[in-house]
Design a protein around this motif. Structure first.
Motif, PDB file in Angstrom:
ATOM      1  N   GLY A  35      -7.731   9.463  -7.940  1.00  0.00           N
ATOM      2  CA  GLY A  35      -7.517   8.908  -6.739  1.00  0.00           C
ATOM      3  C   GLY A  35      -6.830   7.708  -6.555  1.00  0.00           C
ATOM      4  N   CYS A  36      -6.047   7.495  -5.316  1.00  0.00           N
ATOM      5  CA  CYS A  36      -5.366   6.508  -4.839  1.00  0.00           C
ATOM      6  C   CYS A  36      -5.762   6.450  -3.481  1.00  0.00           C
ATOM      7  CB  CYS A  36      -3.924   6.526  -5.110  1.00  0.00           C
ATOM      8  SG  CYS A  36      -2.850   7.732  -4.249  1.00  0.00           S
ATOM      9  N   SER A  37      -5.455   5.043  -3.039  1.00  0.00           N
ATOM     10  CA  SER A  37      -5.551   4.736  -1.632  1.00  0.00           C
ATOM     11  C   SER A  37      -4.829   3.197  -1.287  1.00  0.00           C
ATOM     12  CB  SER A  37      -6.825   4.641  -1.068  1.00  0.00           C
ATOM     13  OG  SER A  37      -7.095   4.264   0.323  1.00  0.00           O
ATOM     14  N   LEU A  38      -4.174   3.594   0.068  1.00  0.00           N
ATOM     15  CA  LEU A  38      -3.680   2.211   0.453  1.00  0.00           C
ATOM     16  C   LEU A  38      -4.669   1.433   1.404  1.00  0.00           C
ATOM     17  CD1 LEU A  38      -0.061   3.278   1.284  1.00  0.00           C
ATOM     18  CD2 LEU A  38      -0.497   1.492  -0.156  1.00  0.00           C
ATOM     19  N   LEU A  39      -4.862   0.225   0.923  1.00  0.00           N
ATOM     20  CA  LEU A  39      -5.905  -0.582   1.923  1.00  0.00           C
ATOM     21  C   LEU A  39      -5.258  -1.377   3.072  1.00  0.00           C
ATOM     22  CD1 LEU A  39      -8.182  -2.128  -0.972  1.00  0.00           C
ATOM     23  CD2 LEU A  39      -8.176   0.211   0.057  1.00  0.00           C
ATOM     24  N   PRO A  40      -5.985  -1.619   4.059  1.00  0.00           N
ATOM     25  CA  PRO A  40      -5.288  -2.376   5.347  1.00  0.00           C
ATOM     26  C   PRO A  40      -4.306  -3.763   4.885  1.00  0.00           C
ATOM     27  CG  PRO A  40      -7.601  -1.655   5.675  1.00  0.00           C
ATOM     28  CD  PRO A  40      -7.259  -1.505   4.120  1.00  0.00           C
ATOM     29  N   ASP A  41      -4.859  -4.245   3.796  1.00  0.00           N
ATOM     30  CA  ASP A  41      -4.222  -5.605   3.652  1.00  0.00           C
ATOM     31  C   ASP A  41      -2.947  -5.266   2.616  1.00  0.00           C
ATOM     32  OD1 ASP A  41      -5.424  -4.888   1.179  1.00  0.00           O
ATOM     33  OD2 ASP A  41      -6.847  -6.803   1.156  1.00  0.00           O
ATOM     34  N   GLY A  42      -2.630  -4.159   2.423  1.00  0.00           N
ATOM     35  CA  GLY A  42      -1.473  -3.844   1.585  1.00  0.00           C
ATOM     36  C   GLY A  42      -1.783  -3.543   0.208  1.00  0.00           C
ATOM     37  N   LYS A  43      -3.013  -3.609  -0.285  1.00  0.00           N
ATOM     38  CA  LYS A  43      -3.348  -3.593  -1.572  1.00  0.00           C
ATOM     39  C   LYS A  43      -3.548  -2.213  -1.976  1.00  0.00           C
ATOM     40  CE  LYS A  43      -5.888  -7.753  -2.273  1.00  0.00           C
ATOM     41  NZ  LYS A  43      -7.098  -8.628  -2.532  1.00  0.00           N
ATOM     42  N   MET A  44      -3.284  -1.571  -3.238  1.00  0.00           N
ATOM     43  CA  MET A  44      -3.401  -0.427  -3.789  1.00  0.00           C
ATOM     44  C   MET A  44      -4.560  -0.157  -4.749  1.00  0.00           C
ATOM     45  SD  MET A  44       0.637  -0.074  -4.143  1.00  0.00           S
ATOM     46  CE  MET A  44       0.852  -1.889  -4.628  1.00  0.00           C
ATOM     47  N   VAL A  45      -5.371   0.950  -4.490  1.00  0.00           N
ATOM     48  CA  VAL A  45      -6.605   1.058  -5.329  1.00  0.00           C
ATOM     49  C   VAL A  45      -6.284   2.563  -6.103  1.00  0.00           C
ATOM     50  CG1 VAL A  45      -7.954   1.970  -3.473  1.00  0.00           C
ATOM     51  CG2 VAL A  45      -8.852   1.200  -5.672  1.00  0.00           C
ATOM     52  N   PHE A  46      -6.459   2.612  -7.471  1.00  0.00           N
ATOM     53  CA  PHE A  46      -6.724   3.858  -8.163  1.00  0.00           C
ATOM     54  C   PHE A  46      -7.821   3.924  -9.024  1.00  0.00           C
ATOM     55  CE2 PHE A  46      -2.221   1.940  -7.826  1.00  0.00           C
ATOM     56  CZ  PHE A  46      -1.640   2.994  -7.336  1.00  0.00           C
TER      57      PHE A  46
END
Length: 559
Positions: free
Chosen positions: A327-338
Motif C-alpha cells: 500500500g502507498c498514499s500521498l498525504l495532503p502535506d506532501g508526505k508519502m506513506v508505504f
C-alpha cells in the motif's frame, strides 16, 4: 429566440411555399418536408446532420423545445464556448471575450455529450430522485400501517385495563358486601341470644306471678309469711338479671354504616379521564440515496483529457528499503506513506524523499488510505480488522473490527470502501461502524479499489480484469486484455476518470479511458517498474506515486 416552427418546412417557407415538415434537424434548427429532407441528406454541408421525425421531436418537453440554439444578440449559430463566463458564443460574441482564456469549439464539447459522464450523472440523479420518492412513499405508507396497528393495540390495552379495573372493583365490592353481611349476622346473634335469655326469664317470672297469686289466695297466713323470704330471694335474682343486662350495654342500639376508602371515592371526582392519547413524532432515519453535488452542468463540462495527450514527468525516485509493499498514499502535506505487509509496519517519508518515521508491530499492514484529520486507515488482509492511525501523534487511535478479510481500500464521505475477498466490495461507516455490501461478486486476494464521484473501480487478479461500477453495484464496463495488463494490482483515478492500473506480471502501468474502451501504456520495466504493486494519484496536486513490491518507488507529475 426559440426553436423555429416545426410544423412547416423551413426551406420551403423561406421560398414562400408552405409545406408540412416530416423531420426536424436540430443542427439546422428547422423542419424539413419530404423533398427537402432528401436534399438535406445528400448535401455536403448537412449530410452528417442527425434528424428526427416531427412526431418524435414534439414529444420533447416544452422547455427543451424553447431553448435557443442560436445567439440571442446576433442571431447566429453558437460555435464556441467560454468556460470563464459559462456561456456559448457565436463568432460575433468573441469580441466581448477577448480577455477570456480557454474558448473552446462547442462542437468538441457536444460531440460526446449524450455519452458523457455529466449526462450519465443526470440520468442517475433522475433515477435516484424517483427512487427516493418511492422510498418516502413506502415510508409514509408503512406509517399508515403502523398507526393502525398502534391504534388497535391501544384499544385492546384500554379494554384490558377496564376489565382489570372492573375485576378489581368487583372483588372489592364482594369483599365489602361479605363484611356487611357478617357484621349484620354478628349483631343479630347478640340480640337473638339476649332475646332467648329474656324469654327464659319471662317464663320464670310468669310462673312466679302465678305462684304468688295462688299463695295469696289459698295459703295460710303462716305459710304466706314463711314464703315471703323465698319470694324475695327469687325476685332479687330477677332484678339482678335485669341490672346486669343494663350494665352490659346489651340493650344499646346496634347500627351498621359504611365508610368508603378515600382513594375509591376520588375516582368519580379526581379521576376525570380514563387515560390520555399522545401523538409523538420520532425522527426516522430514512435512508435515501444522495449523490455528491455535481461540480458542473452539461454546458460547463469540458472535454476530458485524452489519454494520448497525457505526459508523466519523474519528480523523484524514493528508496523505500522495504520489501512486500502492499500500500502507498500521498498525504495532503506532501508526505508519502508505504505499508509493508511482511514486516507489519508503515513507513512515512517527507516530501523531499527523506525518511520521517516508522511504526512497527501493527500486525498485518496491507493497503493505506488517507481519511482526513491527520489520519490513515490501514487494512490487514486476513485479520478482519482495520487500524486507524494518527500520523501526527504516531499511534493507533482505533481498531475497527470487520466481518471479512480486507485488502485494497478507498475513502469517501466518512466511509471506507474495501475489497472483502469472497464477500465482494463492502463499505463501512467510520462513524457508527455499520457495514453494507456494495457488490457481492467474489474478489481475489489483494484486489484494490478506488473511487471518483459515483463510480468505483477495482482490480481482480484471478481473471486479470479491471471493472467500473456504480454504488448500486451496476457494472458499467470491464477491461480485460492479458497482452496489455496481467495480474492487475494497484489502481487509482484522476479528475477526468482516467484509470491508472499496475500490471504486476507485465511490469507496467496502463491508463484506461473513462469509458473503458481505450488504453495506453505509460510506464514499463524500462522506467524502473519491477513487480509494481501499488500506486496513488493525488487529484489535488496531479501527482502520481508508484511503488514496486521491493525497495523503490517513484513520484511523477502528471499533465
Amino acid at each position: 429566440m426559440m426553436a423555429s416552427n416545426w410544423n412547416n418546412c423551413g426551406v420551403c417557407d423561406y421560398r414562400q411555399v408552405t409545406k408540412p415538415s416530416v423531420v426536424w434537424c436540430s443542427e439546422c434548427d428547422e423542419g424539413l418536408c419530404g423533398d427537402c429532407k432528401e436534399h438535406h441528406s445528400i448535401s455536403k454541408s448537412s449530410r452528417n446532420h442527425e434528424t428526427v421525425s416531427i412526431a418524435e421531436y414534439q414529444k420533447l418537453p416544452k422547455e427543451i423545445l424553447q431553448i435557443a440554439t442560436v445567439c440571442k444578440i446576433h442571431s447566429e449559430k453558437y460555435e464556441l464556448y467560454c468556460g470563464k463566463h459559462d456561456c456559448p458564443c457565436c463568432k460575433k460574441c468573441v469580441k466581448s471575450h477577448n480577455d477570456c482564456k480557454g474558448l473552446t469549439d462547442i462542437n468538441e464539447i457536444i460531440k460526446t455529450v449524450k455519452t458523457s459522464n455529466a449526462f450519465y450523472e443526470i440520468e442517475e440523479t433522475v433515477l435516484e430522485v424517483a427512487e427516493n420518492i418511492e422510498r418516502i412513499k413506502t415510508n409514509r405508507e408503512n406509517n399508515f400501517t403502523s398507526l393502525e396497528k398502534q391504534r388497535r393495540e391501544i384499544e385492546e390495552e384500554i379494554k384490558q385495563t377496564r376489565t382489570k379495573i372492573n375485576r378489581h372493583l368487583d372483588g372489592l365490592q364482594n369483599d365489602l358486601l361479605k363484611e356487611l353481611k357478617a357484621a349484620e349476622e354478628k349483631e343479630n346473634n347478640k340480640i337473638q341470644k339476649l332475646l332467648t335469655d329474656l324469654k327464659t326469664k319471662e317464663i320464670e317470672i310468669t310462673e312466679f306471678k302465678d305462684n304468688i297469686a295462688n299463695f295469696k289466695q289459698h295459703a295460710s297466713k303462716l305459710q304466706a309469711f314463711l314464703a315471703i323470704k323465698h319470694f324475695e330471694t327469687d325476685i332479687s335474682g330477677a332484678e339482678k338479671f335485669i341490672h346486669s343486662i343494663i350494665k352490659s350495654e346489651a340493650t344499646n342500639r346496634a347500627n351498621i354504616s359504611c365508610q368508603f376508602t378515600k382513594s375509591l371515592a376520588q375516582i368519580t371526582s379526581s379521576v376525570q379521564k380514563f387515560g390520555e392519547i399522545n401523538v409523538s413524532s420520532d425522527p426516522f432515519n430514512l435512508s435515501i440515496k444522495k449523490r455528491k453535488q455535481k461540480q458542473a452542468q452539461i454546458m460547463v463540462t469540458m472535454p476530458s483529457n485524452n489519454i494520448n495527450d497525457m505526459t508523466l514527468t519523474l519528480q523523484k525516485r524514493i528508496n523505500t528499503e522495504l520489501s512486500n509493499v502492499h500500500g502507498c498514499s500521498l498525504l495532503p502535506d506532501g508526505k508519502m506513506v508505504f505499508s509493508c505487509f511482511g514486516q507489519h509496519k508503515i513507513k512515512v517519508f517527507k516530501s523531499d524523499g527523506s525518511e520521517d518515521f516508522v511504526m512497527n508491530d501493527i500486525k498485518r499492514t496491507l493497503d493505506v488510505v488517507y481519511i482526513g484529520d491527520n489520519s490513515i486507515a490501514v487494512t490487514s488482509g486476513g485479520f478482519k480488522q482495520i487500524n486507524l492511525i494518527d500520523t501526527k501523534n504516531k499511534k493507533i487511535k482505533k481498531t475497527v473490527n470487520v466481518n471479512s478479510c480486507n485488502s485494497g481500500a478507498a475513502y469517501k464521505d466518512g466511509h471506507l470502501i474495501y475489497c472483502a475477498d469472497e464477500k465482494g466490495l463492502q463499505k463501512i461507516s467510520l462513524n457508527d461502524e455499520s457495514i453494507t455490501n456494495v457488490i457481492n461478486t467474489k474478489l481475489s486476494n489483494f484486489s484494490y479499489v478506488t473511487t471518483l464521484g459515483d463510480k468505483l473501480f477495482y482490480t481482480h487478479r484471478d481473471n486479470n480484469s479491471v471493472t467500473c461500477c456504480n454504488y448500486h453495484g451496476t457494472i458499467l464496463w470491464t477491461f480485460c486484455d492479458t497482452s496489455v495488463l496481467a495480474l492487475p494490482n494497484g489502481i487509482s483515478v484522476d479528475n477526468d476518470c482516467n484509470v491508472f492500473v499496475l500490471g504486476y506480471k507485465t511490469n507496467n502501468m496502463v491508463v484506461i479511458s473513462p469509458d473503458g474502451k481505450h488504453f495506453r501504456q505509460l510506464l514499463s520495466r524500462e522506467d524502473g517498474l519491477n513487480g509494481p504493486k501499488v500506486l496513488h494519484y493525488d487529484t489535488s496536486t496531479n501527482k502520481l506515486l508508484v511503488a514496486n513490491y521491493n525497495n523503490t518507488a517513484f513520484l511523477y507529475d502528471v499533465k
